[in-house]
Design a protein around this motif. Structure first.
Motif, PDB file in Angstrom:
ATOM      1  N   UNK A  58      -2.724  -2.798  -7.035  1.00 23.02           N
ATOM      2  CA  UNK A  58      -2.755  -1.630  -7.936  1.00 23.02           C
ATOM      3  C   UNK A  58      -3.095  -0.362  -7.146  1.00 23.02           C
ATOM      4  N   UNK A  59      -4.070  -0.454  -6.260  1.00 24.95           N
ATOM      5  CA  UNK A  59      -4.406   0.763  -5.502  1.00 24.95           C
ATOM      6  C   UNK A  59      -3.249   1.169  -4.586  1.00 24.95           C
ATOM      7  N   UNK A  60      -2.537   0.191  -4.031  1.00 21.31           N
ATOM      8  CA  UNK A  60      -1.376   0.528  -3.193  1.00 21.31           C
ATOM      9  C   UNK A  60      -0.315   1.236  -4.029  1.00 21.31           C
ATOM     10  N   UNK A  61      -0.078   0.728  -5.245  1.00 20.30           N
ATOM     11  CA  UNK A  61       0.922   1.337  -6.120  1.00 20.30           C
ATOM     12  C   UNK A  61       0.540   2.773  -6.470  1.00 20.30           C
ATOM     13  N   UNK A  62      -0.752   2.974  -6.798  1.00 16.73           N
ATOM     14  CA  UNK A  62      -1.179   4.338  -7.152  1.00 16.73           C
ATOM     15  C   UNK A  62      -1.122   5.259  -5.933  1.00 16.73           C
ATOM     16  N   UNK A  63      -1.384   4.695  -4.752  1.00 14.18           N
ATOM     17  CA  UNK A  63      -1.268   5.496  -3.529  1.00 14.18           C
ATOM     18  C   UNK A  63       0.167   5.960  -3.357  1.00 14.18           C
ATOM     19  N   UNK A 182      -8.497  16.889  11.567  1.00 16.82           N
ATOM     20  CA  UNK A 182      -9.949  16.748  11.801  1.00 16.82           C
ATOM     21  C   UNK A 182     -10.604  16.051  10.605  1.00 16.82           C
ATOM     22  N   UNK A 183     -11.793  15.534  10.809  1.00 19.92           N
ATOM     23  CA  UNK A 183     -12.471  14.751   9.778  1.00 19.92           C
ATOM     24  C   UNK A 183     -12.643  15.514   8.466  1.00 19.92           C
ATOM     25  N   UNK A 184     -12.926  16.809   8.579  1.00 15.57           N
ATOM     26  CA  UNK A 184     -13.190  17.567   7.346  1.00 15.57           C
ATOM     27  C   UNK A 184     -11.909  17.762   6.523  1.00 15.57           C
ATOM     28  N   UNK A 185     -10.742  17.474   7.127  1.00 10.82           N
ATOM     29  CA  UNK A 185      -9.482  17.637   6.394  1.00 10.82           C
ATOM     30  C   UNK A 185      -9.008  16.318   5.775  1.00 10.82           C
ATOM     31  N   UNK A 186      -9.692  15.229   6.086  1.00  9.73           N
ATOM     32  CA  UNK A 186      -9.260  13.926   5.563  1.00  9.73           C
ATOM     33  C   UNK A 186      -9.677  13.792   4.108  1.00  9.73           C
ATOM     34  N   UNK A 187      -8.730  13.400   3.264  1.00  4.34           N
ATOM     35  CA  UNK A 187      -9.045  13.198   1.847  1.00  4.34           C
ATOM     36  C   UNK A 187      -9.837  11.901   1.703  1.00  4.34           C
ATOM     37  N   UNK A 188     -11.022  11.959   1.067  1.00  4.84           N
ATOM     38  CA  UNK A 188     -11.851  10.751   0.982  1.00  4.84           C
ATOM     39  C   UNK A 188     -11.204   9.667   0.116  1.00  4.84           C
ATOM     40  N   UNK A 189     -11.513   8.425   0.435  1.00  2.00           N
ATOM     41  CA  UNK A 189     -11.009   7.299  -0.362  1.00  2.00           C
ATOM     42  C   UNK A 189     -11.757   7.250  -1.684  1.00  2.00           C
ATOM     43  N   UNK A 190     -11.049   6.758  -2.707  1.00  3.78           N
ATOM     44  CA  UNK A 190     -11.694   6.652  -4.020  1.00  3.78           C
ATOM     45  C   UNK A 190     -12.502   5.372  -4.139  1.00  3.78           C
ATOM     46  N   UNK A 191     -11.989   4.269  -3.564  1.00  2.71           N
ATOM     47  CA  UNK A 191     -12.703   2.995  -3.590  1.00  2.71           C
ATOM     48  C   UNK A 191     -12.768   2.458  -2.170  1.00  2.71           C
ATOM     49  N   UNK A 192     -13.758   1.629  -1.926  1.00  5.02           N
ATOM     50  CA  UNK A 192     -13.833   1.001  -0.615  1.00  5.02           C
ATOM     51  C   UNK A 192     -12.672   0.023  -0.446  1.00  5.02           C
ATOM     52  N   UNK A 193     -12.237  -0.206   0.775  1.00  2.38           N
ATOM     53  CA  UNK A 193     -11.191  -1.167   1.108  1.00  2.38           C
ATOM     54  C   UNK A 193      -9.879  -0.914   0.366  1.00  2.38           C
ATOM     55  N   UNK A 194      -9.548   0.336   0.135  1.00  2.00           N
ATOM     56  CA  UNK A 194      -8.219   0.634  -0.406  1.00  2.00           C
ATOM     57  C   UNK A 194      -7.773   1.948   0.197  1.00  2.00           C
ATOM     58  N   UNK A 195      -6.471   2.207   0.111  1.00  2.00           N
ATOM     59  CA  UNK A 195      -5.973   3.457   0.682  1.00  2.00           C
ATOM     60  C   UNK A 195      -5.927   4.577  -0.356  1.00  2.00           C
ATOM     61  N   UNK A 196      -6.250   4.235  -1.609  1.00  2.00           N
ATOM     62  CA  UNK A 196      -6.168   5.238  -2.673  1.00  2.00           C
ATOM     63  C   UNK A 196      -7.162   6.362  -2.379  1.00  2.00           C
ATOM     64  N   UNK A 197      -6.663   7.592  -2.402  1.00  2.00           N
ATOM     65  CA  UNK A 197      -7.483   8.715  -1.955  1.00  2.00           C
ATOM     66  C   UNK A 197      -7.555   9.813  -3.008  1.00  2.00           C
ATOM     67  N   UNK A 198      -8.365  10.823  -2.709  1.00  2.00           N
ATOM     68  CA  UNK A 198      -8.614  11.912  -3.647  1.00  2.00           C
ATOM     69  C   UNK A 198      -7.321  12.620  -4.079  1.00  2.00           C
ATOM     70  N   UNK A 199      -6.283  12.549  -3.242  1.00  2.00           N
ATOM     71  CA  UNK A 199      -5.016  13.187  -3.579  1.00  2.00           C
ATOM     72  C   UNK A 199      -4.473  12.721  -4.916  1.00  2.00           C
ATOM     73  N   UNK A 200      -4.747  11.465  -5.284  1.00  2.59           N
ATOM     74  CA  UNK A 200      -4.278  10.952  -6.567  1.00  2.59           C
ATOM     75  C   UNK A 200      -4.898  11.739  -7.719  1.00  2.59           C
TER      76      UNK A 200
END
Lengths: 349, 313
Positions: A58-63, A182-200
């Motif tokens: 599910x997290x992959x699909x939402x990503x 750079x690190x400050x430009x990386x969108x944080x993950x929403x859950x641990x161990x998934x690629x789903x990020x704040x962009x969603x």
């Protein structure tokens, strides 16, 4: 064969029509599964399982749905104004290029400033990229379908030059890719161990904002009016060309945000395969949603299900993963047909 | 100066004519559709389908010419689908066309992978060979350029003449052109706009597919996914450049191919002064410039993009 316009089509029918169309499309594509020696029911079940069967799936699909929401919104907004922006792919990369330029060390800001800034800068780039074909359309009547399409190739070659040339990361073992953001430009993950990020979250918020904008503001009303009838809008005193230009900036900006979101949320660095055609799939997403900004969320998730699910299905039953492309194309045509059927009734005589 | 010498070489013009061939087919096909009032954005996908269909036919033991016919038939089928949606149902020609492109391209890739699941390197066929026309090919310079080409290239030139003749010298052509200008008048004559548009779009799409087939059956001997590589979109730009006239379309395709051949040559010679990606951009930028230059004089068929419904104004 004769067409009669339908009157008073209920909202329920109009909402249900795309669903029936999608079901019909799946039925048609079943032929291709049968040809591959698979049972269609098993195939589609495997697809659903592959896309929604686990928390990870599910997290992959939402990503995967995240950039599709942005590019879908871009197409929906433009098509509403009958501005045929087929350049989503180029605008996507334009956003990614600007985010790479500014996000790989050119400036250092804390994340809560850096991320919004990169989205804004990327959007400006995408909007400006669509501005040129739009001005050609309003000033010289040059068809924007062809110009936006051709610009996709130009932008992609430009990115090709960047990642093989001046922006090539010396730390990347010879791979054609730019330095990571750079690190400050990386969108944080929403859950641990998934690629789903704040962009969603951003994508969903932008869909809601676009819906409100199109529905409740004067500019949104003007966009819809110009799309419905440019002649009537001009007669009513609307600045039709200015409205088209505004639409272009909005549409190009939204498509470019998909690029920023993928770059800062998923990949981290610019490559040539950052987008597997998100700009083009965005057109399908927008049409499946009948150009409704909130519907775009649902249809983006659906298209993501088809792609993520088809990938695991094709591995499980050993058929080509191009089945995903075929299925989305058939869905697009089926939804077009269903939209026709909600407006007209066919009488045979 | 080196470039000037190069342009005077016969080899350059032989290459130009060869590179123009798929564009000639595609541009003629698109021109036909638009003359009848239908924009066919399916061209990119239809060319891919044609290149796959023709190649597959030959690979599985078919003969070259029936392979061309098969490619044309597949193209006509996609044209029929486009016509059903845009002509009969009156749906958006832009969106339908893109849908056809996506469907045709995806189906070509899918079918290719399903037929040849184990192929890692694309397998090859024996393509059309250059065929020297007796006597004519002995003319110095010109003979080699024009009369020592593959059969499909001759067919492309013949198609220009046939399409021009049909469009401007026959009642059928008059009907097609009128359908693109004023469908109401066509209906008033007792002709069916639907039938004319459907047949024209099918014929145009068949031509596009043959252009695709040229790629696999004459220019190369294998099918690669993505091998059409934007040629279809460039054909659409070339139709505007040609102001919907077959003769000018031929000229446009030749100019474009010559330009492409020059950029390839410059790319090879100049070493690393300008990165090759910028040369590869040139055809697309050239197309956009051509659109801008011609836009002032563009006399679009007036009913282009306008769906026709009986009894509606």
């Amino acid at each position: 064969m004769r067409m009669e316009p339908r009157e008073n089509v209920s909202v329920a029918v109009r909402a249900l029509a795309p669903l029936i169309a999608v079901a019909a499309a799946m039925a048609v594509c079943s032929v291709l599964l049968l040809w591959g020696g698979a049972s269609p029911l098993e195939g589609w079940a495997l697809m659903l399982k592959g896309a929604l069967g686990s928390r990870f799936a599910i997290t992959e699909t939402l990503t995967r749905a995240t950039p599709l929401i942005f590019t879908g919104l871009a197409a929906a907004v433009a098509f509403r104004a009958k501005l045929w922006n087929i350049g989503g792919e180029g605008q996507f990369y334009m956003g990614a290029v600007l985010a790479t330029w500014l996000g790989t060390g050119a400036l250092s800001l804390p994340p809560y400033l850096m991320i919004p800034f990169l989205f804004l800068a990327g959007a400006a780039g995408g909007g400006l990229l669509l501005l040129a074909p739009t001005l050609l359309k309003t000033r010289l009547q040059v068809d924007e379908v062809v110009t936006t399409l051709l610009l996709n190739f130009v932008v992609l070659l430009f990115v090709n030059w960047l990642v093989f040339g001046p922006w090539k990361d010396p730390m990347a073992m010879g791979w054609p890719q730019a330095a990571p953001v750079v690190d400050s430009a990386v969108l944080p993950q929403l859950f641990a161990k998934s690629r789903l990020h704040l962009g969603f979250v951003f994508a969903v918020l932008f869909a809601a904002a676009t819906w409100w904008f199109m529905r409740s503001t004067v500019w949104g009303f003007e966009i819809r009016a110009v799309g419905a009838s440019p002649k009537a809008s001009r007669f009513a005193g609307m600045p039709v060309n200015a409205v088209t230009v505004r639409t272009a900036l909005l549409s190009g900006g939204l498509a470019a945000m998909a690029g920023v979101s993928e770059l800062c949320g998923v990949k981290g660095y610019l490559t040539l395969d950052l987008s597997p055609g998100f700009g083009y799939s965005g057109i399908v997403v927008a049409m499946l949603a009948a150009l409704h900004p909130l519907g775009v969320i649902a249809s983006a998730v659906f298209v993501a299900v088809v792609y993520i699910g088809a990938d695991s299905m094709s591995r499980a039953i050993n058929i080509s993963n191009y089945i995903a492309d075929v299925t989305t194309a058939v869905c697009l045509l089926a939804v077009l047909f269903s939209m026709f059927l909600t407006k007209y009734r066919i009488r045979w005589r | 100066m080196e470039i000037l010498n190069f342009i005077l070489e016969a080899g350059f013009w032989v290459a130009t004519v060869r590179m123009a061939t798929p564009l000639i087919f595609g541009t003629l096909g698109e021109l036909l559709c638009e003359r009848a009032g239908v924009l066919n954005l399916g061209i990119e996908g239809i060319m891919a389908a044609g290149s796959m269909a023709g190649w597959t036919w030959v690979y599985f033991g078919g003969d070259l010419w029936t392979g061309v016919c098969f490619a044309a038939f597949v193209g006509a089928l996609f044209g029929l689908l486009h016509a059903l949606f845009t002509v009969h149902l009156g749906l958006s020609q832009h969106v339908t066309g893109l849908g056809i492109t996506m469907l045709a391209a995806a189906l070509s890739s899918y079918v290719f992978r399903m037929l040849l699941p184990k192929a890692t390197t694309p397998p090859k066929i024996v393509p059309f060979k250059a065929f020297a026309i007796p006597v004519l090919s002995d003319i110095p310079y010109v003979g080699n350029v024009l009369f020592n080409q593959s059969a499909l290239t001759y067919l492309a030139f013949a198609a220009v003449i046939v399409v021009a003749f049909v469009l401007f010298r026959t009642p059928v052509g008059l009907a097609i052109r009128m359908t693109g200008e004023n469908p109401m008048a066509v209906e008033a004559q007792g002709l069916s706009v639907f039938a004319i548009r459907t047949w024209t779009v099918m014929a145009g799409s068949a031509l596009m597919a043959v252009g695709g087939a040229f790629l696999t059956m004459s220019a190369f001997d294998a099918f690669y996914i993505g091998m059409v590589n934007g040629r279809g979109w460039i054909c659409i730009a070339l139709v505007v450049f040609a102001s919907w006239k077959p003769g000018k379309a031929l000229l446009g395709c030749m100019l474009f191919a010559a330009f492409d051949a020059v950029q390839m040559r410059v790319q090879q010679q100049s070493g690393m002064t300008v990165p090759y990606q910028f040369y590869l951009m040139m055809p697309y930028i050239f197309s956009i410039i051509a659109l801008i230059v011609m836009s002032r004089r563009a006399a679009y068929p007036r009913a282009l993009l306008v769906p026709f419904r009986k009894g509606e104004r």
